[in-house]
Structures are given as C-alpha cells and as structure tokens.
Design a protein around this motif. Sequence first.
Motif, PDB file in Angstrom:
ATOM      1  N   PRO A   1     -31.800 -11.061  72.057  1.00  0.00           N
ATOM      2  CA  PRO A   1     -33.136 -11.642  71.966  1.00  0.00           C
ATOM      3  C   PRO A   1     -34.250 -10.617  72.141  1.00  0.00           C
ATOM      4  CG  PRO A   1     -32.075 -12.262  74.033  1.00  0.00           C
ATOM      5  CD  PRO A   1     -31.074 -11.473  73.262  1.00  0.00           C
ATOM      6  N   ASP A   2     -33.929  -9.473  72.709  1.00  0.00           N
ATOM      7  CA  ASP A   2     -34.953  -8.447  72.929  1.00  0.00           C
ATOM      8  C   ASP A   2     -35.323  -7.731  71.642  1.00  0.00           C
ATOM      9  OD1 ASP A   2     -35.082  -9.053  75.584  1.00  0.00           O
ATOM     10  OD2 ASP A   2     -33.615  -7.540  76.178  1.00  0.00           O
ATOM     11  N   CYS A   3     -34.312  -7.367  70.850  1.00  0.00           N
ATOM     12  CA  CYS A   3     -34.604  -6.579  69.639  1.00  0.00           C
ATOM     13  C   CYS A   3     -34.135  -7.278  68.371  1.00  0.00           C
ATOM     14  CB  CYS A   3     -33.995  -5.179  69.750  1.00  0.00           C
ATOM     15  SG  CYS A   3     -32.186  -5.165  69.676  1.00  0.00           S
ATOM     16  N   GLN A   4     -33.658  -8.530  68.489  1.00  0.00           N
ATOM     17  CA  GLN A   4     -33.206  -9.323  67.345  1.00  0.00           C
ATOM     18  C   GLN A   4     -32.034  -8.696  66.602  1.00  0.00           C
ATOM     19  OE1 GLN A   4     -34.501 -12.465  66.816  1.00  0.00           O
ATOM     20  NE2 GLN A   4     -35.488 -11.967  68.749  1.00  0.00           N
ATOM     21  N   ASN A   5     -31.331  -7.804  67.252  1.00  0.00           N
ATOM     22  CA  ASN A   5     -30.163  -7.181  66.643  1.00  0.00           C
ATOM     23  C   ASN A   5     -28.972  -8.139  66.695  1.00  0.00           C
ATOM     24  OD1 ASN A   5     -28.429  -5.159  65.619  1.00  0.00           O
ATOM     25  ND2 ASN A   5     -27.851  -4.562  67.685  1.00  0.00           N
ATOM     26  N   GLN A   6     -28.286  -8.266  65.562  1.00  0.00           N
ATOM     27  CA  GLN A   6     -27.050  -9.050  65.526  1.00  0.00           C
ATOM     28  C   GLN A   6     -25.882  -8.096  65.447  1.00  0.00           C
ATOM     29  OE1 GLN A   6     -26.349 -12.175  62.726  1.00  0.00           O
ATOM     30  NE2 GLN A   6     -28.293 -13.179  63.157  1.00  0.00           N
ATOM     31  N   PHE A   7     -24.874  -8.306  66.252  1.00  0.00           N
ATOM     32  CA  PHE A   7     -23.740  -7.391  66.229  1.00  0.00           C
ATOM     33  C   PHE A   7     -22.446  -8.126  66.526  1.00  0.00           C
ATOM     34  CE2 PHE A   7     -23.141  -7.038  70.844  1.00  0.00           C
ATOM     35  CZ  PHE A   7     -24.371  -7.497  71.304  1.00  0.00           C
ATOM     36  N   ALA A   8     -21.367  -7.595  65.984  1.00  0.00           N
ATOM     37  CA  ALA A   8     -20.043  -8.152  66.231  1.00  0.00           C
ATOM     38  C   ALA A   8     -19.451  -7.488  67.465  1.00  0.00           C
ATOM     39  CB  ALA A   8     -19.141  -7.914  65.020  1.00  0.00           C
ATOM     40  N   VAL A   9     -18.936  -8.314  68.359  1.00  0.00           N
ATOM     41  CA  VAL A   9     -18.281  -7.790  69.556  1.00  0.00           C
ATOM     42  C   VAL A   9     -16.888  -7.311  69.167  1.00  0.00           C
ATOM     43  CG1 VAL A   9     -17.378  -8.396  71.830  1.00  0.00           C
ATOM     44  CG2 VAL A   9     -19.603  -9.258  71.100  1.00  0.00           C
ATOM     45  N   GLN A  10     -16.575  -6.109  69.534  1.00  0.00           N
ATOM     46  CA  GLN A  10     -15.277  -5.535  69.183  1.00  0.00           C
ATOM     47  C   GLN A  10     -14.213  -5.964  70.197  1.00  0.00           C
ATOM     48  OE1 GLN A  10     -15.170  -4.096  66.222  1.00  0.00           O
ATOM     49  NE2 GLN A  10     -17.372  -4.477  66.129  1.00  0.00           N
ATOM     50  N   ASP A  11     -13.055  -5.437  70.032  1.00  0.00           N
ATOM     51  CA  ASP A  11     -11.932  -5.876  70.860  1.00  0.00           C
ATOM     52  C   ASP A  11     -12.067  -5.496  72.329  1.00  0.00           C
ATOM     53  OD1 ASP A  11     -10.777  -7.089  68.726  1.00  0.00           O
ATOM     54  OD2 ASP A  11      -9.536  -5.383  68.187  1.00  0.00           O
ATOM     55  N   ASP A  12     -13.034  -4.644  72.635  1.00  0.00           N
ATOM     56  CA  ASP A  12     -13.234  -4.291  74.043  1.00  0.00           C
ATOM     57  C   ASP A  12     -14.075  -5.342  74.784  1.00  0.00           C
ATOM     58  OD1 ASP A  12     -15.665  -3.887  72.861  1.00  0.00           O
ATOM     59  OD2 ASP A  12     -15.853  -1.784  73.431  1.00  0.00           O
ATOM     60  N   TYR A  13     -14.530  -6.386  74.045  1.00  0.00           N
ATOM     61  CA  TYR A  13     -15.321  -7.462  74.643  1.00  0.00           C
ATOM     62  C   TYR A  13     -16.524  -6.938  75.422  1.00  0.00           C
ATOM     63  CZ  TYR A  13     -11.709 -10.620  73.142  1.00  0.00           C
ATOM     64  OH  TYR A  13     -10.837 -11.333  72.363  1.00  0.00           O
ATOM     65  N   SER A  14     -17.197  -6.017  74.819  1.00  0.00           N
ATOM     66  CA  SER A  14     -18.394  -5.463  75.425  1.00  0.00           C
ATOM     67  C   SER A  14     -19.616  -6.211  74.882  1.00  0.00           C
ATOM     68  CB  SER A  14     -18.477  -3.965  75.079  1.00  0.00           C
ATOM     69  OG  SER A  14     -19.743  -3.469  75.399  1.00  0.00           O
ATOM     70  N   PHE A  15     -20.199  -7.042  75.735  1.00  0.00           N
ATOM     71  CA  PHE A  15     -21.321  -7.871  75.308  1.00  0.00           C
ATOM     72  C   PHE A  15     -22.644  -7.180  75.641  1.00  0.00           C
ATOM     73  CE2 PHE A  15     -17.761 -10.729  75.621  1.00  0.00           C
ATOM     74  CZ  PHE A  15     -17.950 -11.601  74.564  1.00  0.00           C
ATOM     75  N   ILE A  16     -22.790  -5.981  75.126  1.00  0.00           N
ATOM     76  CA  ILE A  16     -24.012  -5.221  75.366  1.00  0.00           C
ATOM     77  C   ILE A  16     -24.594  -4.844  74.009  1.00  0.00           C
ATOM     78  CG2 ILE A  16     -24.978  -3.097  76.369  1.00  0.00           C
ATOM     79  CD1 ILE A  16     -22.556  -3.147  78.322  1.00  0.00           C
ATOM     80  N   CYS A  17     -25.889  -5.060  73.852  1.00  0.00           N
ATOM     81  CA  CYS A  17     -26.525  -4.746  72.583  1.00  0.00           C
ATOM     82  C   CYS A  17     -26.391  -3.248  72.303  1.00  0.00           C
ATOM     83  CB  CYS A  17     -27.997  -5.152  72.629  1.00  0.00           C
ATOM     84  SG  CYS A  17     -28.894  -4.633  71.153  1.00  0.00           S
ATOM     85  N   PRO A  18     -25.793  -2.889  71.176  1.00  0.00           N
ATOM     86  CA  PRO A  18     -25.627  -1.461  70.873  1.00  0.00           C
ATOM     87  C   PRO A  18     -26.938  -0.793  70.460  1.00  0.00           C
ATOM     88  CG  PRO A  18     -24.727  -2.809  69.100  1.00  0.00           C
ATOM     89  CD  PRO A  18     -25.188  -3.759  70.171  1.00  0.00           C
TER      90      PRO A  18
END
Length: 120
Positions: free
Chosen positions: A74-91
Amino acid sequence: MHELSLMTSVLETVRQGALDNDIKQVKKVKLVIGKLSQALPDSLQFAFGVLSQDEMFRGAVLEIEEKDIICLCPDCQNQFAVQDDYSFICPNCQGLKVEIISGRELYIDYFEGDLTDGTD
Ligand SMILES: [Zn+2]
C-alpha cells in the motif's frame, strides 16, 4: 486429514453440478488452489483417487492449477509474487505491511463429462 474432507465437498459440489446438467460420467475436474490455501496438490490427488471410485467419477482426472501468492504494497503500490521463501516484504520499498491479494483461493474452475445416454 484436511484434504480428504476438502475433496469430499469438492466431489459433492461436482456431483450436484453434474446431476443438474444431465452429466452421467465426469471425465475431468479442474481445481484452482492458492499456495496459501494450505491444501497440498499431492494430498488432493491422493484424496481424489480414494474418493472417486463410484460410477460417476471412475476414470476421472483431477487437474490442479496452483496460484502464486500475490501481494500489494500500500505504500508504493507495488505488486509482487511471494516466492517460496514466504518473504512478505515489499521488494521495492522494503515495506512490511503488505496486503495479500491472491493466493488463498480454492475453487472448482470447471468440470467436464459425458451427457446421459438417450437424450435424442
Ligand atoms: Zn512497497
């Protein structure tokens, strides 16, 4: 086992849909599952094999499409796919408060079958 009860309700739904559409024999069931749905494709296939022994489902094939986990920052409107490491951090901005917009789905996409005989 989670997948067995899940598959029971999937097959009941398909069975009802087949009856409503005069389908005698189901040939194929297509399921869509998100990677966050906690349903394992292998276990679903196993459950399908165990539960699809009656006349309507005999010989039917289960196809499973796995959906990626998609998040929106919601901060930068970036959409991203979470990879297998389950890292829910905006890249993009390293934001931590991301919104999960896809990945929890679990539904029957479609099913195919043969119509009842003698429809002439
Ligand atoms: Zn961001």
